[in-house]
Scaffold this motif. Structure first.
Motif, mmCIF file in Angstrom:
data_model
loop_
_atom_site.group_PDB
_atom_site.id
_atom_site.type_symbol
_atom_site.label_atom_id
_atom_site.label_comp_id
_atom_site.label_asym_id
_atom_site.label_seq_id
_atom_site.Cartn_x
_atom_site.Cartn_y
_atom_site.Cartn_z
ATOM 1 N N ILE A 1 0.428 -2.235 -7.511
ATOM 2 C CA ILE A 1 -0.524 -1.530 -6.640
ATOM 3 C C ILE A 1 -1.010 -2.468 -5.546
ATOM 4 O O ILE A 1 -1.049 -2.113 -4.359
ATOM 5 C CB ILE A 1 -1.708 -0.984 -7.459
ATOM 6 N N ARG A 2 -1.381 -3.675 -5.935
ATOM 7 C CA ARG A 2 -1.834 -4.662 -4.947
ATOM 8 C C ARG A 2 -0.739 -4.965 -3.923
ATOM 9 O O ARG A 2 -0.993 -5.002 -2.709
ATOM 10 C CB ARG A 2 -2.255 -5.951 -5.650
ATOM 11 N N ALA A 3 0.474 -5.179 -4.417
ATOM 12 C CA ALA A 3 1.583 -5.546 -3.529
ATOM 13 C C ALA A 3 1.912 -4.421 -2.552
ATOM 14 O O ALA A 3 2.135 -4.659 -1.357
ATOM 15 C CB ALA A 3 2.816 -5.911 -4.359
ATOM 16 N N VAL B 1 -6.189 4.463 -3.764
ATOM 17 C CA VAL B 1 -4.748 4.306 -3.970
ATOM 18 C C VAL B 1 -3.993 5.437 -3.276
ATOM 19 O O VAL B 1 -3.015 5.215 -2.576
ATOM 20 C CB VAL B 1 -4.403 4.247 -5.470
ATOM 21 N N GLY B 2 -4.434 6.669 -3.454
ATOM 22 C CA GLY B 2 -3.856 7.783 -2.723
ATOM 23 C C GLY B 2 -2.459 8.159 -3.191
ATOM 24 O O GLY B 2 -1.802 7.456 -3.951
ATOM 25 N N ASN B 3 -1.993 9.298 -2.701
ATOM 26 C CA ASN B 3 -0.750 9.876 -3.192
ATOM 27 C C ASN B 3 0.493 9.035 -2.879
ATOM 28 O O ASN B 3 1.302 8.746 -3.756
ATOM 29 C CB ASN B 3 -0.584 11.283 -2.612
ATOM 30 N N ILE B 4 0.642 8.646 -1.628
ATOM 31 C CA ILE B 4 1.829 7.883 -1.232
ATOM 32 C C ILE B 4 1.939 6.610 -2.051
ATOM 33 O O ILE B 4 2.993 6.305 -2.638
ATOM 34 C CB ILE B 4 1.765 7.525 0.267
ATOM 35 N N TYR B 5 0.860 5.868 -2.127
ATOM 36 C CA TYR B 5 0.904 4.531 -2.711
ATOM 37 C C TYR B 5 0.897 4.569 -4.238
ATOM 38 O O TYR B 5 1.409 3.644 -4.878
ATOM 39 C CB TYR B 5 -0.228 3.695 -2.117
ATOM 40 N N ALA B 6 0.381 5.659 -4.827
ATOM 41 C CA ALA B 6 0.510 5.840 -6.271
ATOM 42 C C ALA B 6 1.970 6.065 -6.639
ATOM 43 O O ALA B 6 2.484 5.483 -7.606
ATOM 44 C CB ALA B 6 -0.341 7.016 -6.742
#
Length: 273
Positions: free
Chosen positions: A206-208, A171-176
């Motif tokens: 998260i998926r989107a 998931v990582g920082n940006i996407y979290a």
């Protein structure tokens, strides 16, 4: 650091050029990456055919006949594909070339040398870098029931949990940051205070977010380019990441920044509770 969308973008770019092709040669110019590159990699890979090019978390897995080549882009790594007759001379940071029998060259570049090119002959699930990883966020195993089951036992900030690769990978920082904004959940909230309904919404967001980032080629990170040398465009759609002090796109309240797990964390104090 390249996150899941950037790595997936790279995988999709290189896979059609290397799958089902035979390795003719491997040129290793620098063995001292994050972990040492196998010194006899050329002898090991020559004559083998690439069966598949896959991704697990932020690792690229090039499956050959007798094992796996794991590639991690680290902080500044990238992979480029060059056709026969169009291979430029290697630069200072071009550390590994994999040359195929049809003339295609896959080149690994890494200015900071924090990435990895690792050969492994065992089962994928037993590799020490892979064996303890959680489910893929775009896979069937990562659903509302799973996430809620993990969150309800943890008192850590929910954003820190999302970035724990033992819980969910990539998931990582940006996407979290972006997923929590879209779900209306404060990144500072204790994980065990997320409801079942919110967990379901968070999984969907998260998926989107990840799927949209993949569609736009990932984000333009400082050193990231895809297999054709292009940057991503998802950063143009950021709602909160990197926008401290700017008005929330949803309500106009200034976006705030804090630090969670030693990572910059951005959120709207009005939209996220």
């Amino acid at each position: 650091m390249p996150e899941l969308p950037e790595v997936e973008t790279t995988r999709r770019g290189i896979a059609p050029h290397i799958e089902h092709k035979q390795v003719a040669d491997v040129i290793v110019r620098q063995c001292k990456l994050r972990w040492p590159v196998c010194e006899d990699l050329a002898a090991v890979l020559a004559g083998q055919t690439v069966k598949a090019c896959r991704r697990r978390a932020k690792y690229l897995l090039i499956e050959l006949e007798t094992g796996l080549l794991l590639i991690h882009l680290g902080m500044s790594g990238s992979l480029r594909v060059f056709s026969d007759g169009c291979v430029p001379p290697p630069g200072k940071h071009d550390h590994v070339d994999i040359v195929f029998s049809d003339g295609v060259t896959l080149r690994y570049r890494d200015p900071r040398k924090f990435g990895a090119v690792v050969w492994y002959e065992g089962a994928e699930e037993h590799h020490p870098l892979l064996e303890k990883l959680g489910p893929e966020p775009l896979g069937d195993e990562f659903d509302a029931a799973y996430l809620y089951g993990r969150l309800k036992t943890l008192k850590r900030a929910v954003k820190a949990v999302l970035m724990d690769n033992n819980i969910v990978v990539g998931v990582g920082n940006i996407y979290a940051n972006e997923s929590l904004f879209r779900a209306g959940i404060s990144p500072k909230r204790a994980a065990n205070r997320v409801t079942k309904k919110e967990a379901a919404l968070l999984v969907a967001e998260i998926r989107a977010v990840l799927q949209r980032a993949i569609e736009t080629g990932g984000s333009t990170l400082r050193d990231f380019v895809d297999s054709e040398g292009n940057s991503g465009y998802f950063q143009q759609e950021y709602n909160v990441y990197g926008r401290s002090g700017e008005p929330c796109r949803q309500c106009g309240t200034p976006v705030e920044k804090t630090v969670i797990g030693q990572r910059g964390t951005f959120y709207c104090p009005s939209c996220q509770k």
